[in-house]
Motif scaffolding. Structure first.
Motif, PDB file in Angstrom:
ATOM      1  N   GLY A 184      12.389  -1.479 -13.921  1.00  0.00           N
ATOM      2  CA  GLY A 184      12.418  -1.744 -15.353  1.00  0.00           C
ATOM      3  C   GLY A 184      11.200  -2.501 -15.833  1.00  0.00           C
ATOM      4  O   GLY A 184      11.273  -3.278 -16.791  1.00  0.00           O
ATOM      5  N   GLU A 185      10.039  -2.267 -15.178  1.00  0.00           N
ATOM      6  CA  GLU A 185       8.814  -3.003 -15.497  1.00  0.00           C
ATOM      7  C   GLU A 185       7.704  -2.033 -15.898  1.00  0.00           C
ATOM      8  O   GLU A 185       7.591  -0.940 -15.335  1.00  0.00           O
ATOM      9  CB  GLU A 185       8.329  -3.809 -14.287  1.00  0.00           C
ATOM     10  CG  GLU A 185       9.230  -4.926 -13.855  1.00  0.00           C
ATOM     11  CD  GLU A 185       8.688  -5.650 -12.634  1.00  0.00           C
ATOM     12  OE1 GLU A 185       7.559  -5.330 -12.202  1.00  0.00           O
ATOM     13  OE2 GLU A 185       9.377  -6.528 -12.114  1.00  0.00           O
ATOM     14  N   ARG A 209       0.839  -1.199   0.000  1.00  0.00           N
ATOM     15  CA  ARG A 209       0.000   0.000   0.000  1.00  0.00           C
ATOM     16  C   ARG A 209       0.870   1.243   0.000  1.00  0.00           C
ATOM     17  O   ARG A 209       1.889   1.297   0.690  1.00  0.00           O
ATOM     18  CB  ARG A 209      -0.936   0.014   1.201  1.00  0.00           C
ATOM     19  CG  ARG A 209      -2.123  -0.928   1.054  1.00  0.00           C
ATOM     20  CD  ARG A 209      -3.197  -0.662   2.103  1.00  0.00           C
ATOM     21  NE  ARG A 209      -4.385  -1.455   1.843  1.00  0.00           N
ATOM     22  CZ  ARG A 209      -5.401  -1.080   1.085  1.00  0.00           C
ATOM     23  NH1 ARG A 209      -5.364   0.118   0.501  1.00  0.00           N
ATOM     24  NH2 ARG A 209      -6.447  -1.859   0.888  1.00  0.00           N
ATOM     25  N   ASP A 210       0.442   2.213  -0.777  1.00  0.00           N
ATOM     26  CA  ASP A 210       1.044   3.545  -0.764  1.00  0.00           C
ATOM     27  C   ASP A 210      -0.116   4.517  -0.603  1.00  0.00           C
ATOM     28  O   ASP A 210      -0.768   4.888  -1.586  1.00  0.00           O
ATOM     29  CB  ASP A 210       1.815   3.810  -2.054  1.00  0.00           C
ATOM     30  CG  ASP A 210       2.581   5.134  -2.011  1.00  0.00           C
ATOM     31  OD1 ASP A 210       2.281   5.962  -1.136  1.00  0.00           O
ATOM     32  OD2 ASP A 210       3.475   5.332  -2.861  1.00  0.00           O
ATOM     33  N   GLY A 211      -0.405   4.890   0.631  1.00  0.00           N
ATOM     34  CA  GLY A 211      -1.585   5.693   0.904  1.00  0.00           C
ATOM     35  C   GLY A 211      -2.828   4.920   0.511  1.00  0.00           C
ATOM     36  O   GLY A 211      -2.993   3.749   0.878  1.00  0.00           O
ATOM     37  N   PRO A 212      -3.731   5.504  -0.287  1.00  0.00           N
ATOM     38  CA  PRO A 212      -4.948   4.802  -0.691  1.00  0.00           C
ATOM     39  C   PRO A 212      -4.735   3.825  -1.834  1.00  0.00           C
ATOM     40  O   PRO A 212      -5.631   3.055  -2.188  1.00  0.00           O
ATOM     41  CB  PRO A 212      -5.864   5.951  -1.141  1.00  0.00           C
ATOM     42  CG  PRO A 212      -4.917   6.980  -1.657  1.00  0.00           C
ATOM     43  CD  PRO A 212      -3.707   6.901  -0.761  1.00  0.00           C
ATOM     44  N   LEU A 213      -3.537   3.823  -2.396  1.00  0.00           N
ATOM     45  CA  LEU A 213      -3.250   3.042  -3.585  1.00  0.00           C
ATOM     46  C   LEU A 213      -2.720   1.660  -3.211  1.00  0.00           C
ATOM     47  O   LEU A 213      -1.927   1.517  -2.277  1.00  0.00           O
ATOM     48  CB  LEU A 213      -2.214   3.776  -4.429  1.00  0.00           C
ATOM     49  CG  LEU A 213      -2.084   3.422  -5.905  1.00  0.00           C
ATOM     50  CD1 LEU A 213      -3.361   3.732  -6.667  1.00  0.00           C
ATOM     51  CD2 LEU A 213      -0.912   4.187  -6.509  1.00  0.00           C
ATOM     52  N   VAL A 214      -3.162   0.643  -3.944  1.00  0.00           N
ATOM     53  CA  VAL A 214      -2.658  -0.720  -3.778  1.00  0.00           C
ATOM     54  C   VAL A 214      -1.758  -1.035  -4.966  1.00  0.00           C
ATOM     55  O   VAL A 214      -2.176  -0.918  -6.122  1.00  0.00           O
ATOM     56  CB  VAL A 214      -3.811  -1.739  -3.690  1.00  0.00           C
ATOM     57  CG1 VAL A 214      -3.256  -3.161  -3.618  1.00  0.00           C
ATOM     58  CG2 VAL A 214      -4.688  -1.454  -2.481  1.00  0.00           C
ATOM     59  N   ARG A 215      -0.532  -1.429  -4.674  1.00  0.00           N
ATOM     60  CA  ARG A 215       0.470  -1.698  -5.713  1.00  0.00           C
ATOM     61  C   ARG A 215       0.770  -3.193  -5.724  1.00  0.00           C
ATOM     62  O   ARG A 215       1.151  -3.774  -4.713  1.00  0.00           O
ATOM     63  CB  ARG A 215       1.737  -0.902  -5.412  1.00  0.00           C
ATOM     64  CG  ARG A 215       2.813  -1.026  -6.477  1.00  0.00           C
ATOM     65  CD  ARG A 215       3.912   0.003  -6.229  1.00  0.00           C
ATOM     66  NE  ARG A 215       4.545  -0.162  -4.929  1.00  0.00           N
ATOM     67  CZ  ARG A 215       4.983   0.845  -4.168  1.00  0.00           C
ATOM     68  NH1 ARG A 215       4.839   2.094  -4.565  1.00  0.00           N
ATOM     69  NH2 ARG A 215       5.566   0.604  -3.008  1.00  0.00           N
ATOM     70  N   ILE A 216       0.590  -3.804  -6.887  1.00  0.00           N
ATOM     71  CA  ILE A 216       0.779  -5.244  -7.039  1.00  0.00           C
ATOM     72  C   ILE A 216       1.965  -5.491  -7.966  1.00  0.00           C
ATOM     73  O   ILE A 216       2.011  -4.951  -9.076  1.00  0.00           O
ATOM     74  CB  ILE A 216      -0.492  -5.910  -7.593  1.00  0.00           C
ATOM     75  CG1 ILE A 216      -1.673  -5.642  -6.646  1.00  0.00           C
ATOM     76  CG2 ILE A 216      -0.281  -7.410  -7.774  1.00  0.00           C
ATOM     77  CD1 ILE A 216      -3.008  -6.114  -7.180  1.00  0.00           C
ATOM     78  N   ASN A 241       8.181   6.130 -10.692  1.00  0.00           N
ATOM     79  CA  ASN A 241       9.591   5.968 -10.353  1.00  0.00           C
ATOM     80  C   ASN A 241       9.875   4.581  -9.788  1.00  0.00           C
ATOM     81  O   ASN A 241      10.948   4.012 -10.044  1.00  0.00           O
ATOM     82  CB  ASN A 241      10.019   7.045  -9.360  1.00  0.00           C
ATOM     83  CG  ASN A 241       9.922   8.444  -9.947  1.00  0.00           C
ATOM     84  OD1 ASN A 241       9.884   8.604 -11.164  1.00  0.00           O
ATOM     85  ND2 ASN A 241       9.874   9.454  -9.089  1.00  0.00           N
ATOM     86  N   PHE A 242       8.917   4.051  -9.031  1.00  0.00           N
ATOM     87  CA  PHE A 242       9.089   2.708  -8.466  1.00  0.00           C
ATOM     88  C   PHE A 242       9.254   1.681  -9.584  1.00  0.00           C
ATOM     89  O   PHE A 242      10.174   0.854  -9.564  1.00  0.00           O
ATOM     90  CB  PHE A 242       7.883   2.366  -7.586  1.00  0.00           C
ATOM     91  CG  PHE A 242       7.907   0.970  -7.017  1.00  0.00           C
ATOM     92  CD1 PHE A 242       8.567   0.706  -5.831  1.00  0.00           C
ATOM     93  CD2 PHE A 242       7.270  -0.079  -7.672  1.00  0.00           C
ATOM     94  CE1 PHE A 242       8.592  -0.583  -5.306  1.00  0.00           C
ATOM     95  CE2 PHE A 242       7.293  -1.357  -7.157  1.00  0.00           C
ATOM     96  CZ  PHE A 242       7.953  -1.612  -5.968  1.00  0.00           C
ATOM     97  N   GLY A 285       2.970  -9.947 -16.572  1.00  0.00           N
ATOM     98  CA  GLY A 285       2.838  -8.848 -17.517  1.00  0.00           C
ATOM     99  C   GLY A 285       3.265  -7.501 -16.989  1.00  0.00           C
ATOM    100  O   GLY A 285       3.163  -6.495 -17.699  1.00  0.00           O
ATOM    101  N   GLY A 286       3.731  -7.424 -15.749  1.00  0.00           N
ATOM    102  CA  GLY A 286       4.132  -6.160 -15.153  1.00  0.00           C
ATOM    103  C   GLY A 286       3.290  -5.830 -13.936  1.00  0.00           C
ATOM    104  O   GLY A 286       2.506  -6.654 -13.456  1.00  0.00           O
ATOM    105  N   GLY A 287       3.425  -4.599 -13.425  1.00  0.00           N
ATOM    106  CA  GLY A 287       2.733  -4.206 -12.213  1.00  0.00           C
ATOM    107  C   GLY A 287       1.296  -3.773 -12.465  1.00  0.00           C
ATOM    108  O   GLY A 287       0.865  -3.568 -13.604  1.00  0.00           O
TER     109      GLY A 287
END
Length: 267
Positions: free
Chosen positions: A77-78, A33-40, A71-72, A45-47
């Motif tokens: 490189g994805e 989690r980054d604040g309200p965002l969910v990062r998978i 930036n992440f 196939g990428g993020g």
């Protein structure tokens, strides 16, 4: 849930299906989690970036959140997809994503339909075709080959991602192929994911080789999967539909609740 009012369905979609997080997590997949965002991360196939809402973020704070994701994934490189729904706020979110280097792809329509009437239809396929549930890698490779032919790009990531899902929990989804009875060539395929703790199952896939289109295979795959959903106690089906499949689904009783556009950043 039987109310087919679009506003009611949209509220249920936001409450029960967002953010879209695999459950259970396949091997190698990470959710942060980054604040309200969910990062998978860890998908073939990428993020993927998802959320229910952005907690009212606007202006510089929203731009900073977007830039951190760019930036992440640039550091990894994805590529990464930010899934933007038409009713998401703020209204200028798409513009801010483009300014950060995210590129909009073709939009899809979010459709929701009731399981009961859809499951009542018989899944009828044309002569020379059969429907079969699969989970072996060889079958997933045949699906990816068919998808690559239809879309004219490499869809081999399906083998990895579907295989990991099946390995993590074979009861969380069902994959079905429509294949020729002689020779076994896959001409279409679809899968259904059962969202635990909700009334929703979701439909995916449905691509069909050109020579087998307009012969009822797509409708048969919908009916087959609706029956699977009904047998597991789900009352609603959700689809992110292309312009090709949307009219078919609307004729079957699905209701348009919003649109969704993938914004993709590629390092």
């Amino acid at each position: 849930m039987t109310d087919l009012d679009p506003n009611t369905l949209l509220k249920a979609y936001d409450a029960q299906l967002r953010p879209e997080v695999p459950d259970p997590l396949p091997a190698g997949v990470t959710v942060e989690r980054d604040g309200p965002l969910v990062r998978i991360t860890g998908l073939a196939g990428g993020g993927f970036l998802t959320y229910r809402d952005l907690d009212g973020l606007t202006g510089d704070r929203l731009d900073e959140l977007i830039a951190r994701q760019r930036n992440f994934f640039a550091g990894r490189g994805e590529p990464v997809e930010w899934k933007l729904c038409a009713h998401d706020e703020p209204a200028d979110l798409g513009e801010r994503l483009r300014a950060a280097g995210f590129v909009p792809q073709d939009p899809e329509t979010v459709l929701i339909g009731p399981v009961g009437p859809l499951a009542a239809a018989l899944p009828v396929v044309p002569d020379g075709i059969r429907l079969r549930e699969v989970m072996e890698r060889a079958d997933l490779e045949r699906i990816a080959e068919m998808e690559s032919t239809v879309w004219h790009d490499d869809r081999s990531r399906l083998v990895t991602d579907l295989g990991r899902e099946i390995e993590a929990d074979p009861l969380s989804l069902t994959v079905i192929v429509a294949e020729e009875t002689e020779g076994g060539r896959v001409v279409s395929a679809g899968w259904i994911r059962y969202t635990a703790g909700t009334r929703f199952a979701s439909l995916w896939g449905g691509s069909t080789l050109p020579q087998w289109r307009q012969r009822g295979i797509y409708r048969a795959l919908v009916a087959y999967r609706a029956r699977l959903a009904e047998s597991r106690g789900f009352s609603m089906l959700q689809v992110d539909a292309s312009d090709n499949s949307r009219p078919i689904l609307q004729r079957l009783g699905f209701v348009n609740v919003t649109t969704t556009t993938p914004y993709v950043y590629t390092p």
